[in-house]
Design an enzyme around this catalytic site. Structure first.
Site, short mmCIF file in Angstrom:
data_model
loop_
_atom_site.label_atom_id
_atom_site.label_comp_id
_atom_site.label_asym_id
_atom_site.label_seq_id
_atom_site.Cartn_x
_atom_site.Cartn_y
_atom_site.Cartn_z
N SER A 1 6.31 -13.41 -62.14
CA SER A 1 5.98 -14.83 -61.98
C SER A 1 7.19 -15.59 -61.46
O SER A 1 7.08 -16.74 -61.04
CB SER A 1 5.49 -15.43 -63.30
OG SER A 1 6.38 -15.07 -64.35
N ASP B 1 9.26 -6.74 -64.97
CA ASP B 1 8.11 -6.35 -64.15
C ASP B 1 8.54 -5.51 -62.96
O ASP B 1 9.47 -5.88 -62.22
CB ASP B 1 7.42 -7.62 -63.59
CG ASP B 1 6.23 -8.03 -64.40
OD1 ASP B 1 5.58 -7.15 -65.01
OD2 ASP B 1 5.93 -9.24 -64.42
N LYS C 1 7.54 -3.22 -67.00
CA LYS C 1 6.10 -3.50 -67.17
C LYS C 1 5.41 -3.23 -65.84
O LYS C 1 5.97 -3.51 -64.78
CB LYS C 1 5.88 -4.95 -67.61
CG LYS C 1 4.40 -5.34 -67.68
CD LYS C 1 4.16 -6.62 -68.46
CE LYS C 1 4.28 -7.89 -67.69
NZ LYS C 1 3.40 -8.00 -66.52
N GLU D 1 1.32 -3.22 -63.86
CA GLU D 1 -0.08 -3.62 -63.94
C GLU D 1 -0.99 -2.46 -63.59
O GLU D 1 -0.70 -1.68 -62.68
CB GLU D 1 -0.34 -4.79 -62.96
CG GLU D 1 0.46 -6.03 -63.29
CD GLU D 1 0.17 -7.20 -62.34
OE1 GLU D 1 -0.71 -7.08 -61.46
OE2 GLU D 1 0.85 -8.23 -62.49
N GLU E 1 -4.25 -10.11 -70.06
CA GLU E 1 -4.23 -11.47 -69.49
C GLU E 1 -5.64 -11.97 -69.20
O GLU E 1 -6.44 -11.30 -68.54
CB GLU E 1 -3.38 -11.46 -68.20
CG GLU E 1 -3.30 -12.83 -67.54
CD GLU E 1 -2.19 -12.96 -66.51
OE1 GLU E 1 -1.38 -12.03 -66.35
OE2 GLU E 1 -2.14 -14.02 -65.85
#
Ligand code: KIV
Length: 257
Positions: free
Chosen positions: A38, A76, A106, A108, A175
């Site tokens: 982000s 991330d 991390k 996704e 999320e």
């Protein structure tokens, strides 16, 4: 984190991208700091998380790590550095760990990234998973609405969560999914589940720092609680500074040599 889940103690996680904020978060007692991609939105002003590079993530991560004494720092893996090629995924994760001094990465996705998950874990690098709304896949979803409201997608999410746990990830971020589904995953899995818009029955919560402090103002999803209105405070301080200079009030006698 595992002990906290066993004791039923909720885990507090926030994002940070720089030394100064990381120091404040660590001193305030945050348990986990996420150097989120982000940063692409709130630090670099991009519309999505896709453009941020591995080098940029390492810059943010190393700045954060220099400010942290006790919190766990998770970084991330940015878009394009781990999908589809497990060797590249391992190299990306190694660069983050080597060049930033972070504790974990991390990534996704579920089944699609399992080969990369296995390879990174086999190198001794801890992984936090991320399911539900996965912003790196925004062009596949086409929208940031709540995910897994349909049974088929909810079933895939639960299956992915189990796959990740079996593979050995140490925690998963969920999320923007229905609270009931968040509660189900947290109950079924032994590892901690951290929610952002996944309800109150998961094992911990994460928010983007700039959103919860009210530095950003345009992003207002239902799950976001704003703890401050820093944008107004900062603009107020800057306009007072400007008028103090114009009116010759600053610097005064005591503020010069
Ligand atoms: O990049 C990020 O800030 C994140 C959180 C929203 C969990 O992944």
């Amino acid at each position: 984190m595992q002990e906290m889940k066993l004791k039923g103690e909720k885990i507090a996680m926030l994002t940070a991208y720089d030394f100064s904020f990381a120091t404040l978060l660590d001193e305030a007692g945050i348990e986990v700091i996420l150097v989120g991609d982000s940063a692409s939105n709130v630090m670099a002003g991009h519309k999505t998380t896709l453009p941020i590079t591995l080098n940029e993530m390492i810059y943010h991560a190393s700045s954060v790590c220099r400010g942290v004494d006790r919190a766990l720092v998770v970084v991330d893996l940015p878009f394009g550095t781990y999908q589809g090629n497990s060797k590249e995924a391992l190299n990306s994760a190694i660069r983050i760990m080597k060049e930033s001094a972070a504790d974990a990465v991390k990534m996704e996705g579920g089944r699609e990234v399992l080969e990369s998950v296995d390879r990174i874990l086999s190198a001794g690098i801890p992984i936090m998973g991320h399911l539900g709304l996965t912003p790196q896949s925004i062009h596949k979803f086409g929208t940031y609405v709540v995910r897994a409201t349909e049974q088929k997608e909810a079933d895939k999410l639960v299956e992915d969560a189990h796959l990740l746990e079996r593979a050995g990830v140490f925690a998963i971020v969920l999320e923007k999914i229905p609270a009931k589904l968040g509660a189900q995953v947290a109950k079924e899995l032994k590892i901690p589940i951290i929610g952002i818009g996944a309800g109150g029955q998961v094992d911990g919560q994460v928010l983007v720092l700039h959103d919860m402090l009210g530095i950003t103002t345009k992003f207002s999803p239902r799950f976001l609680r704003r703890y401050h209105n820093l944008s107004e405070e900062i603009k107020g301080s800057v306009s007072t500074y400007i008028s103090d200079i114009k009116s010759l009030d600053f610097p005064n006698e005591r503020e010069q040599y």
